[in-house]
Structure formats: C-alpha cells, structure tokens
Scaffold this motif. Structure first.
Motif, PDB file in Angstrom:
ATOM      1  N   SER A   1      -4.793  -1.636  -1.109  1.00 49.30           N
ATOM      2  CA  SER A   1      -5.216  -2.094   0.217  1.00 49.30           C
ATOM      3  C   SER A   1      -6.464  -2.976   0.129  1.00 49.30           C
ATOM      4  CB  SER A   1      -5.479  -0.896   1.136  1.00 49.30           C
ATOM      5  OG  SER A   1      -5.611  -1.327   2.476  1.00 49.30           O
TER       6      SER A   1
ATOM      7  N   LEU B   1      -4.729   2.990   4.962  1.00 51.05           N
ATOM      8  CA  LEU B   1      -4.024   3.930   4.077  1.00 51.05           C
ATOM      9  C   LEU B   1      -3.531   5.118   4.892  1.00 51.05           C
ATOM     10  CD1 LEU B   1      -6.628   4.469   1.196  1.00 51.05           C
ATOM     11  CD2 LEU B   1      -5.105   2.549   1.511  1.00 51.05           C
TER      12      LEU B   1
ATOM     13  N   ALA C   1       2.306   1.740  -3.459  1.00 46.03           N
ATOM     14  CA  ALA C   1       1.331   2.308  -4.402  1.00 46.03           C
ATOM     15  C   ALA C   1       1.151   3.802  -4.151  1.00 46.03           C
ATOM     16  CB  ALA C   1      -0.016   1.584  -4.272  1.00 46.03           C
ATOM     17  N   HIS C   2       1.145   4.168  -2.877  1.00 45.97           N
ATOM     18  CA  HIS C   2       0.960   5.569  -2.494  1.00 45.97           C
ATOM     19  C   HIS C   2       2.181   6.417  -2.827  1.00 45.97           C
ATOM     20  CE1 HIS C   2       0.983   8.857   0.607  1.00 45.97           C
ATOM     21  NE2 HIS C   2      -0.256   8.979   0.167  1.00 45.97           N
TER      22      HIS C   2
ATOM     23  N   VAL D   1       0.843  -1.201   0.000  1.00 41.64           N
ATOM     24  CA  VAL D   1       0.000   0.000   0.000  1.00 41.64           C
ATOM     25  C   VAL D   1       0.877   1.251   0.000  1.00 41.64           C
ATOM     26  CG1 VAL D   1      -1.768   1.265   1.277  1.00 41.64           C
ATOM     27  CG2 VAL D   1      -1.838  -1.253   1.178  1.00 41.64           C
ATOM     28  N   LEU D   2       1.918   1.191   0.820  1.00 39.75           N
ATOM     29  CA  LEU D   2       2.848   2.325   0.885  1.00 39.75           C
ATOM     30  C   LEU D   2       3.521   2.541  -0.471  1.00 39.75           C
ATOM     31  CD1 LEU D   2       3.617   4.185   3.237  1.00 39.75           C
ATOM     32  CD2 LEU D   2       5.598   2.725   3.646  1.00 39.75           C
TER      33      LEU D   2
ATOM     34  N   ASN E   1      -2.831   9.424  -5.729  1.00 43.75           N
ATOM     35  CA  ASN E   1      -1.955   8.513  -4.988  1.00 43.75           C
ATOM     36  C   ASN E   1      -2.740   7.716  -3.962  1.00 43.75           C
ATOM     37  OD1 ASN E   1      -0.296  10.767  -6.085  1.00 43.75           O
ATOM     38  ND2 ASN E   1       1.373   9.498  -5.286  1.00 43.75           N
TER      39      ASN E   1
ATOM     40  N   TRP F   1      -4.758   4.965  -5.776  1.00 40.10           N
ATOM     41  CA  TRP F   1      -3.872   3.830  -6.061  1.00 40.10           C
ATOM     42  C   TRP F   1      -3.657   3.002  -4.784  1.00 40.10           C
ATOM     43  CZ3 TRP F   1      -2.638   1.905 -10.606  1.00 40.10           C
ATOM     44  CH2 TRP F   1      -2.525   2.721 -11.738  1.00 40.10           C
ATOM     45  N   ALA F   2      -3.444   3.675  -3.671  1.00 42.13           N
ATOM     46  CA  ALA F   2      -3.220   2.973  -2.400  1.00 42.13           C
ATOM     47  C   ALA F   2      -4.484   2.237  -1.956  1.00 42.13           C
ATOM     48  CB  ALA F   2      -2.774   3.968  -1.324  1.00 42.13           C
TER      49      ALA F   2
END
Lengths: 389, 389
Positions: free
Chosen positions: B260, B197, B22-23, B19-20, B252, B255-256
C-alpha cells in the motif's frame, strides 16, 4: 531459495486453504450482520478449543505477548504475589509483564531443557512469605520446546489458593489442554500457532475464578488497551449477536478464526492432540536417526507442537538453515539466550501432517549434507515415516 | 443484501487489489530475507506517509486504540499535565488513556460538530496551573467528521513548550498532514483507514522531541505491550535489514503495508490529499442536493476522509442503512453519544474514487426513497458528478 517453501517454524505456520480464503477476502464492516454471526460463532467455538464451557473468551488484535499482557494487567494489582513456572524465554517474559503491573514475582526454574515439576512448585509455594495470588505456567516454551505438566502444576497451585494461568501460545490447539478438566483459570494463545491462522490475534479464555478476580479489582487494569473493562461488553455483545464498538476488530482474522475453529472442532480436540503427538513422534524419530539430540532433556517432557534439535558439531544454524530453506522448508534458529547457537527449531502444528514432516526431514537431510555432516542419506525420512504411520 | 457491497464506512475500507493480494498470500516467516526487506521498505515508506524525515516509525499488531495507548504510555508519566483538543468520542478516549497512565488531563471542547480553534487552546494553556507537557489533537474525529486545524494548534502548543501529538486514525493518508512542516511530534493511525489495509496494525511515527521525552522517562512505560523499549530495537533492526524478535509481526499485514505504501507514495501525498478533497466535495454536494445537513457546523471544518450527514426528519438509521446496503453500499450509523440517532457516516478514503462516491449516493437515494423521504431522484448523483469531476 524457492519462492514457495514449507513454513515449518513454531509460528507462523502453514494455513488451511479454507482459512486462507476466509482471511483473503476483502474486508467487511465490523458491524455487518454476517460478520457479527461469524464473530459470535468464533467466540462460542473458542470454548470448545480451550475446554472451558464456563469461560469468557476475549479476541483482541495483537500478538501473543498482548495476550500475556492482558492476562497480567487484568489479574494482578500492585503488591500481588505471582509465581512463574519457568522453562525459558517466555517464562522470563511473563515474569517481566507481571512485574510491570506491580506484582512481586518469583520463579520456579529448571536447567535449560528441563522443567520444574509439581513438587518443586509445592516447595516454592510452601516457603513463600505470603499468599501467592497467581501461578503462571508456560505450557510449551517456544524457546526450548519443553512441555510442562499443566494438570499436576495446576493442582498444586489451587491447593495453595492461587489462580492458574497458562501461556498456551505454543500449545493450544495442539497439546492436550482442557481448562475445566485440568483446573486452569485462564489460558491464552496467539493466532499464528496451533490455531492455524496468520499472526495478529491474541486469544484468551478466562474461567469463573479469573473473572471473579478481575471483578474484585480495587484499581483499574494497568494497561488501557488490555483492560477487560473495555473489551468484555464487546465480547458479550457480539456473542449475543449484537454489534458493539470499542476498537475495530481485525475483521479478516476473525473471519479466518471462525473458519479455522470450524475445522478444529470438526476434527475434535482429542483427535487433534493425538495427531500432534504422532507428528512429534515422527519428527523426533527422524531427528534421532540423523544423530541429532534435543534441547528437552527427556523425551517425555518434549512438546508435540515443535521440536528443538541440537545442531551437530561443526554445523551452525547460519550455515544450515538457508540450505534447508533452499531445499524447501523454512526452519527457525535458537531463541533461548544461553543456548541460542546450539540448536534450531521446527514447528509441526496446526495444519501440519506427516507429509510436511517428511518433506521437512528431507530438506533437512539435504541441508545437513551440504554442510558436510556425515550421516546415512534417507535415514531420517525413513525413521519418521515408520514412526508416524 | 447483496453478497458484495461497497464498503463505505470510516474504516475498514475498500482495499486496492495489489494490497489485497499481498495480504492474501500464505504467511511467511517473520525472519525470512524477503519479509525483512518488505518490513524495512515499509518502515522507510512510513516516513514519507507521515512527512517525518527524522521520525522513528513503529508498526505494532493492534487497533488504532493501541496506537493511542502506545503514544500515551510512552510519553506521559504520573503527574504530567496533558491538554486534549476534543472534537468528540476519540478526544474523550484519548483523555481516558492519558489518565490511565497517570496524567492530569484537561480538555478544550467545542459543541458537537464544532471545533476548538488555536485561540481557545492558547487560552487554556495560558490559564493552566502548571506546564502542560503534551497537547493531543484528534485530526478527524471519526464520531463527528470534524477536521481540526493541526498546524495552527501545533504552533500554539509548541509556543507553550508542549509536545504535539496527533491522533490521525481517520486522517493520515487522506488529510493534509506533514509532521515536519506542521510541527507535530508524534502522529499515529490504524491500518484500516486512509492507509488502505485491512484492520490489525497500529502505526506510529515519533519525531525527535517525542523520542527525547521517551528517553528522558524516569519510570517504565505504563503498558508492557505498548512499551517502545521493547519495540524500538526491533524497528531499528528490521529497518537495517536485520531480523529481530520481540513479538511476532502480523506478517500478512506488513506485506500489505509495504504494497500500500508503494501505491501511496507513487501517487504522492499532495496529489492524494487533493483527491480526498475532491471526493469530499463531491459527496457533500450530493448530500446537499438531497437536502441532508451535516454534523460539522461549517463546511470548512468538515473532514475530507468521511462525511457525517444528518438524517432527514422521520428517517432512522435503523431503517435507512439496511436499505442502502441492499442497494449496494455499506454505511455506518452515528457514534457520538449525544447525537447518535441523528446522523450516519460515510467513509471516502484510501482506494476510494469518484465512482464509489457516485455508487454510494445512488444507493443512498434508493434507500431514502424506500424510507418514504421525498426528494428529486438522481439529484444527489448529479450534483456529486458535477462537483467531483
């Protein structure tokens, strides 16, 4: 399409590595000492960005439209008169927001690609049936790329006793704007434009006259989430190095804002504005060399943060833009309803330099050639390099 | 303080590496094909998260309070009656938001740390002077860690013809909640809680009765930014793999969210809820072994996403929490006005596992010892390991 293209739309934009790194770190507590310091620095730094030594900054989680919503919800009360200097889609939107909060809204309009001048605003204010509380100006309308004359319009508005509110979503950090010098009472922007962050933050700066109008309200703000009565104590506390809670700040974006403001203020605003002017000049020289016209009807009213080139005859944005993306640059289609299919948009703001403009023109040339448009290959890049050097 | 501590507050929380990542990537265009696919997947995935096969998801840039604002601004009109099942700070807030949009708000309250039950709600609805349009329930009040009985309350609310709205900011993704099975018409949360997130997204799921109430409005929503009339076409378009524009999505974070939700739905909701129950049991066993009481007055009404332990006599949060942070875990102070100095808060949700709970209890033991509190060192960690295995 390449996995990695240059993001050359009028927001989101390319982000500096230091800003991206600040944004990318695992979230911190919104109450931890280091975050409080970063938020405090960012709030102070925003005064430099907006040119508002006496301003009250607000940093809210949301989009640019939230910033507009927050300005309108806090500054007007039902029955107040508002005049919008309208240069496109976002003038219409600002008008709709003011109306939602009970204002009587008038618009000073121009043809698509043109802009109202100070004289037109003066005429509208002089013939208004009652006092106009607030004049709203879109500095750069992202839908048309038209740049308005904020100082000239602000002077007229203040002569008529109106508050001056500037939607600087597509301008602040890129176009010359200094709230104190230009007579602006509130300006606002969003994080994903010339401030150079990912999207997700609404940024407002309210000068003394705006705060006075807010404090003089007879009714609560029309929106709860936008209400400065909720946020003002939080902004004051963080700036004074104290934690406070109303809603959880978007901590990663605040860290990124702190990092970006450090870069922006190190560059200095006047230098930054001049850089954007050079980039715009380079981009437009390139577009002209390729034979493309502009939505703004005169060069001197075209924005420096973005360009809105007209499509050549026989080339549609649906055909062109995917080919330009394949060649390495992501551009945007038209947005203004009455001309949407006739133009496209290029953002050149924030972390952008001449290199990105040249790469974009190169990709555009590749796309235009693939669409069968006849032009001299390399002419756009050459003209841009010559004009932007 | 260590440069890196475990973030164990009730939001923001620790974030999964995928997740991180993607962010953390550079922003993409909100109109590029891959982003449109990610947003579409996220919208579909939210139905699984909320247990609402027939729900309409909304993903807005903003905080959890924006999600509450959006629910209230779209579902009530001036004069509507609302009943809030109030277990703390966020019940008070929800009431204030409904009032801002013109509702007549009643509260069913309990003592701090206790909760109203279905019978109390039935009594309040039965004695109301007119029909109550909407019952609002805080699933877990982040200020007290009290968990309400959503299915039981929802049944009573629906018997009285009211819409059931659940503030799931501190619950969804961690506490058992299935909108369809539990009779919930709208539920909402924020990105930085059990969805895992960074902060900056408000998430809502509106069931058919909520959408029907929205469509039957006689007046526009009270807030422009929150107005579903603006956002519904955008959510429908992205889900149908078409780009659309109202405000720039926080790309962003979207995406996260996509990343997730993939992890959450792979774990499966029932398994995820059971994991949170085990974590809560472990944390509370550890706290009990250290001799610390809880704000929730009975174990069966305590949340699974967070704990609200009472401070030992003679130990203040100002003394304790920095020492716990020095030892590696960031915790939060009290929030409920009437008991703020008597307790602190631990979040155990989202990406949290038993390891983080044990590390947190270890840091808490170190902090308590440094504050001079007398207890058997290691007892908390041991009890948590035994209860959470």
């Amino acid at each position: 399409m390449k996995d990695r293209t240059l993001l050359m739309i009028p927001g989101p934009v390319e982000v500096e590595p230091a800003v991206l790194a600040a944004h990318a770190a695992p979230p911190t507590s919104h109450l931890e000492p280091r975050f409080i310091e970063a938020f405090s620095r960012a709030l102070v730094g925003l005064r430099g960005l907006f040119g508002a030594a006496d301003g009250q900054p607000f940093v809210l989680a949301g989009t640019g439209t939230l910033a507009m919503d927050s300005a309108a919800a806090n500054l007007v009360e039902p029955g107040d008169a508002v005049m919008v200097v309208n240069t496109g889609y976002f003038g219409d939107r600002f008008g709709a927001i003011f109306e939602r909060y009970g204002a009587q809204v008038g618009h000073v309009r121009a043809a698509v690609g043109d802009r109202p001048e100070a004289a037109g605003l003066r005429a509208a204010l002089s013939t208004a049936t009652g006092p106009v509380k607030l004049v709203a100006i879109t500095h750069v309308d992202t839908s048309t790329g038209v740049l308005t004359d904020v100082p000239g319009l602000a002077r007229v508005a203040r002569e008529h006793g109106a508050l001056v509110v500037v939607d600087g979503v597509c301008s602040i950090g890129g176009e010359a704007l200094h709230m104190n010098d230009d007579g602006v009472d509130l300006a606002l922007t969003a994080s994903q434009k010339a401030v150079g962050l990912p999207p997700g933050l609404a940024l407002l700066m309210a000068g003394p006259r705006a705060m006075e109008a807010f404090r003089a309200r007879r009714t609560p703000a029309g929106s709860f989430y936008s209400d400065w009565a909720n946020w003002l104590p939080i902004m004051e506390a963080y700036e004074a190095h104290r934690p406070a809670y109303f809603g959880t700040p978007a901590v990663n974006l605040v860290w990124a804002l702190d990092a970006s403001l450090a870069l922006i203020l190190r560059e200095r605003m006047t230098v930054r504005w001049a850089r954007h002017q050079r980039l715009a000049k380079a981009c437009r020289a390139g577009l002209a060399a390729l034979g493309l016209g502009q939505v703004p009807v005169r060069a001197e009213i075209a924005a420096n943060t973005m360009s809105a080139p007209r499509l050549p005859a026989g080339v549609s944005a649906q055909d062109l833009l995917p080919r330009v993306a394949d060649a390495g640059a992501t551009l945007a289609g038209g947005l203004h309803a009455s001309a949407r299919s006739e133009y496209f948009r290029i953002g050149h703001m924030g972390a952008c330099g001449l290199g990105e403009v040249l790469a974009t023109l190169g990709a555009l040339e590749t796309g235009l050639a693939a669409c069968g448009y006849a032009f001299e290959r390399g002419a756009g890049v050459k003209a841009a390099a010559a004009a932007g050097g």
